[in-house]
Design an enzyme around this catalytic site. Structure first.
Site, PDB file in Angstrom:
ATOM      1  N   HIS A 213       0.774  -1.253   0.101  1.00  0.00           N
ATOM      2  CA  HIS A 213      -0.032   0.086  -0.032  1.00  0.00           C
ATOM      3  C   HIS A 213       0.870   1.263  -0.123  1.00  0.00           C
ATOM      4  O   HIS A 213       0.393   2.250  -0.102  1.00  0.00           O
ATOM      5  CB  HIS A 213      -0.836  -0.009   1.185  1.00  0.00           C
ATOM      6  CG  HIS A 213      -2.308  -0.931   0.829  1.00  0.00           C
ATOM      7  ND1 HIS A 213      -3.455  -0.309   1.266  1.00  0.00           N
ATOM      8  CD2 HIS A 213      -2.240  -2.288   0.332  1.00  0.00           C
ATOM      9  CE1 HIS A 213      -4.265  -1.487   0.877  1.00  0.00           C
ATOM     10  NE2 HIS A 213      -3.612  -2.340   0.454  1.00  0.00           N
ATOM     11  N   SER A 217      -0.304  -1.149  -6.290  1.00  0.00           N
ATOM     12  CA  SER A 217       0.098  -2.545  -7.114  1.00  0.00           C
ATOM     13  C   SER A 217       0.742  -2.133  -8.380  1.00  0.00           C
ATOM     14  O   SER A 217       0.719  -0.764  -8.857  1.00  0.00           O
ATOM     15  CB  SER A 217      -1.239  -3.045  -7.635  1.00  0.00           C
ATOM     16  OG  SER A 217      -1.934  -3.490  -6.344  1.00  0.00           O
ATOM     17  N   LYS A 241     -14.038  -7.587  -7.950  1.00  0.00           N
ATOM     18  CA  LYS A 241     -13.298  -8.298  -8.740  1.00  0.00           C
ATOM     19  C   LYS A 241     -12.748  -9.409  -8.084  1.00  0.00           C
ATOM     20  O   LYS A 241     -12.848 -10.608  -8.389  1.00  0.00           O
ATOM     21  CB  LYS A 241     -12.339  -7.322  -9.525  1.00  0.00           C
ATOM     22  CG  LYS A 241     -11.980  -8.092 -10.972  1.00  0.00           C
ATOM     23  CD  LYS A 241     -10.815  -7.177 -11.731  1.00  0.00           C
ATOM     24  CE  LYS A 241     -10.456  -7.902 -12.747  1.00  0.00           C
ATOM     25  NZ  LYS A 241      -9.455  -7.229 -13.516  1.00  0.00           N
ATOM     26  N   ASP A 242     -12.239  -9.197  -6.993  1.00  0.00           N
ATOM     27  CA  ASP A 242     -11.585 -10.359  -5.917  1.00  0.00           C
ATOM     28  C   ASP A 242     -12.630 -11.132  -5.670  1.00  0.00           C
ATOM     29  O   ASP A 242     -12.661 -12.405  -5.730  1.00  0.00           O
ATOM     30  CB  ASP A 242     -10.961  -9.654  -4.993  1.00  0.00           C
ATOM     31  CG  ASP A 242      -9.560  -9.103  -5.076  1.00  0.00           C
ATOM     32  OD1 ASP A 242      -9.013  -9.336  -6.523  1.00  0.00           O
ATOM     33  OD2 ASP A 242      -8.965  -8.474  -4.172  1.00  0.00           O
ATOM     34  N   GLU A 285       5.285 -33.956  -1.101  1.00  0.00           N
ATOM     35  CA  GLU A 285       4.267 -33.401  -1.459  1.00  0.00           C
ATOM     36  C   GLU A 285       4.337 -32.672  -2.934  1.00  0.00           C
ATOM     37  O   GLU A 285       5.452 -32.160  -3.104  1.00  0.00           O
ATOM     38  CB  GLU A 285       3.253 -32.658  -0.574  1.00  0.00           C
ATOM     39  CG  GLU A 285       2.631 -32.990   0.469  1.00  0.00           C
ATOM     40  CD  GLU A 285       1.394 -34.105   0.438  1.00  0.00           C
ATOM     41  OE1 GLU A 285       1.172 -35.056  -0.224  1.00  0.00           O
ATOM     42  OE2 GLU A 285       0.097 -33.057   0.597  1.00  0.00           O
TER      43      GLU A 285
END
Lengths: 423, 267
Positions: A213, A217, A241-242, A285
């Site tokens: 922040h 972005s 959107k998220d 894994e």
């Protein structure tokens, strides 16, 4: 305060003393976000969601789980059979680990493609690498808890890696185990640490978000926001959107949890741990397979034994990411404008997939040589190719601004000269 | 030079593949299972017949420690295998378990209750080994989930296919195979030498529902039962999954519409 005065008196009263409402307003409504983020930018919040899901399901599992070598396996099966919806909580947690890594790996490769690690986001990137390391430690220790065959033998193989350290190696391994083999003390401390680490991750995630922040972005064009016409507030645009991304993700996740819950795991872990019987194949894994391949690929190098060299290669493959912002010498962030790096990026993706494939197979025949080439290429990419490409590559002209590039016609371009964003 | 190296490498790879082929077991054939696929459920008849095979044949050597008798009845996970509460109580009462200490400080024997775990034929693994030439018949609670490989893992049926293949895979040993004493030849077992003698044959049990008890039918039934035993909540899981996914589809559709509406002003 920048926040508009709230109508509610209680909110006003609290906000004057503890400005959480102003803070949220600032970080959501006012926080400017580039308007051109693609769906690749959803994976950061998805990783955050997975962390919350893992902590929530993990706490409920911890209420029913017993960390004792004689009881652990049965207590997990009791969760699967007798605890109400225990099977659901456990399958979410089990598959959640895989999906946490899937979204995190996509998130990392997105950062690599769009140069999100470059100035001024170096610390943001490095905090991300710290999160990855903590995730790996957490996942490894979590896999030991059900005390199946792969839990036990995986723990034995991985903790034994530390014995490769010269002089003090064996002492360190004994110290890690709390004894002379992987046994009850090991299980107990792994359980304690497996409970602790997610909260460490949560702390680093907060720093990660704080660093994010500060400059906001990155975006698919990789150029800075030039003014208000380039950005939109995070809320409601990116919250919705998220959320849509969360919906799509949860559908895929649910298909695995409910219909293929064991597809990503090793069947051998449904056999109780038996220290007297080594399974024919010890495989970690799937999300550790590329690293496992590096570990097993490296031969003796001069006076360094293969085991130590493999351990060094495996850990270096992560540590090299810490210095990535300084290894990549190109000032251009996004691969869209980097004709050479774009290809090299996809070669790296392919290389990691090959490593994963090799890691799933016994190091015999052509797997050995393929593993060696792929390991060599991984380091070649970061240590040699990235610095050189940055110097010799001729980037495409960058758009003048984000809004210029998104509005019709692509906007004006900066011309033929190579734009440099930093001197 | 490069080509030579490549040729040598290819030759090595082919040679290695050939060698591996000679030692490996044939791939396990796929069977039709009532429980495969997203809507598959356990065939209740097969479950009960399979339990009968387990009780009369397998249980003589193999334990099933993770199950309780009550699991078979209506209060069991996923509603059990279709037994009534009375049937379960009667079934449990046939076995004796050690309980106590009582107020005299002594352990005592009592008939098993539905809440008791399946009573194994042997008091401990050592006794079981001693009776079986040193080999330990593994517990069968999770045998289906702990076996299998390949794409079948994705669909959750490869363990069942594998156990079925073992149960029906007994053959005469090839002439060049020196079978150690007390071992049997099984086509699908890793290394082919298995300590377990062929457990099933035609009419080794008598089915009360009129089903013909061929060896294949018995194997099919007992594998169905063992798959249930490995995950009795499977039907519950699939049913819940359908509801969850329908809900998520609707929710995601609404979120997509919301996203379109909010973003309409930006583009």
């Amino acid at each position: 305060m920048a926040a508009p005065q709230a109508q509610n008196k209680i909110v006003r009263w609290i906000d004057r003393r503890l400005p959480i409402f102003s803070y949220l307003h600032h970080e959501l409504y006012e926080y400017p976000t580039p308007k051109n983020l693609s769906y690749w930018w959803n994976f950061g919040s998805l990783a955050g969601l997975m962390l919350i899901i893992m902590i929530a399901t993990g706490i409920f599992l911890a209420m029913e789980y017993t960390p004792n070598v004689n009881l652990a396996f049965d207590s997990v099966e009791r969760i699967m059979r007798d605890v109400n919806y225990g099977w659901l909580v456990r399958y979410i947690h089990m598959n959640g680990a895989s999906f946490f890594f899937i979204v995190t790996y996509i998130h990392i490769f997105r950062g690599l493609y769009y140069g999100s690690y470059k100035e001024p986001r170096e610390l943001l990137w490095m905090l991300g690498v710290v999160i990855l390391l903590c995730m790996m430690a957490t996942a490894f220790m979590g896999y030991v808890l059900p005390w199946g065959q792969m839990s036990f033998w995986g723990a034995t193989v991985i903790t034994n890696l530390f014995s490769a350290i010269p002089l003090v190696g064996n002492a360190i391994v004994t110290w890690l185990w709390g004894g002379f083999a992987v046994d009850n003390p090991t299980l107990n401390r792994f359980y304690a640490l497996h409970y602790l680490f997610p909260f460490l991750i949560l702390g680093v995630v907060m720093l990660h978000v704080l660093a994010l922040h500060t400059h906001g972005s990155n975006n698919p064009l990789g150029i800075d926001r030039k003014g208000p016409q380039d950005s939109i507030p995070f809320h409601p645009y990116y919250t919705v959107k998220d959320m849509f991304g969360v919906g799509v993700f949860l559908i895929i996740f649910a298909v695995f949890v409910f219909y293929f819950p064991n597809a990503l795991g090793d069947p051998a872990n449904y056999t109780r741990a038996n220290p007297l019987q080594t399974p024919p194949e010890i495989v970690p894994e799937w999300y550790f397979l590329p690293f496992y391949a590096m570990l097993r690929s490296v031969p003796d190098i001069l006076f360094i034994k293969a085991k130590l060299a493999g351990v060094i290669a495996m850990f270096s493959s992560i540590f090299v990411l810490f210095v990535l912002p300084w290894l990549d010498t190109s000032p251009v962030r996004s691969s869209r404008f980097r004709p050479v790096y774009k290809w090299v990026f996809w070669l790296l993706v392919l290389d990691v997939l090959v490593l994963g494939y090799v890691g799933a197979h016994r190091p015999e025949g052509w797997y050995v040589i393929t593993g060696r080439i792929a390991t060599f290429y991984y380091f070649l990419h970061f240590l040699i190719l990235l610095p050189l490409i940055g110097i010799f590559e001729r980037p495409l002209p960058l758009p003048t601004s984000i809004s210029a590039a998104v509005t019709k016609g692509g906007g004006q371009l900066a011309g033929a000269t190579v734009p440099r964003e930093k001197p | 030079m490069k080509r030579l190296a490549l040729l040598g490498f290819l030759g090595l790879a082919v040679g290695a593949a050939g060698l591996a082929y000679a030692q490996e077991e044939p791939s396990v054939p796929h069977q039709n299972w009532s429980f495969s696929g997203p809507f598959g459920t356990f065939d209740r008849g097969a479950l009960q017949r399979g339990f009968q095979v387990y009780q009369e044949v397998c249980a003589n050597c193999h334990s099933l420690k993770l199950l309780t008798y009550g699991d078979l009845g209506p209060t069991g996970p996923g509603g059990g295998i279709g037994y009534t509460g009375d049937q379960v109580r009667a079934l449990a009462a046939q076995k004796q378990v050690t309980d106590g200490p009582n107020d005299q400080g002594e352990m005592f024997q009592r008939p098993a209750r539905p809440s008791d775990h399946f009573v194994p034929a042997f008091p401990n693994d050592q006794a079981n080994r001693a009776a079986h030439n040193g080999a330990l018949p593994p517990d069968q609670s999770l045998i289906v989930k702990s076996r299998g490989a390949g794409l079948g893992i994705l669909f959750g049926t490869s363990g069942a296919d594998y156990v079925y293949a073992i149960l029906t895979g007994y053959r005469d040993a090839p002439a060049n195979d020196k079978l150690p004493d007390g071992m049997n030849y099984n086509l699908y077992f890793p290394g082919h030498h298995i300590a377990m003698p062929p457990p099933l044959s035609d009419d080794v049990v008598n089915y009360s529902d009129g089903t013909k008890a061929s060896a294949q039918q018995e194997a099919h039934d007992v594998v169905t039962f063992l798959t249930w035993a490995a995950e009795p909540t499977m039907e519950d899981r699939k049913r819940t999954g359908a509801k969850v996914i329908i809900f998520l589809l609707v929710m995601t559709g609404i979120l997509y519409a919301a996203k379109r509406k909010i973003w309409a002003k930006v583009h």
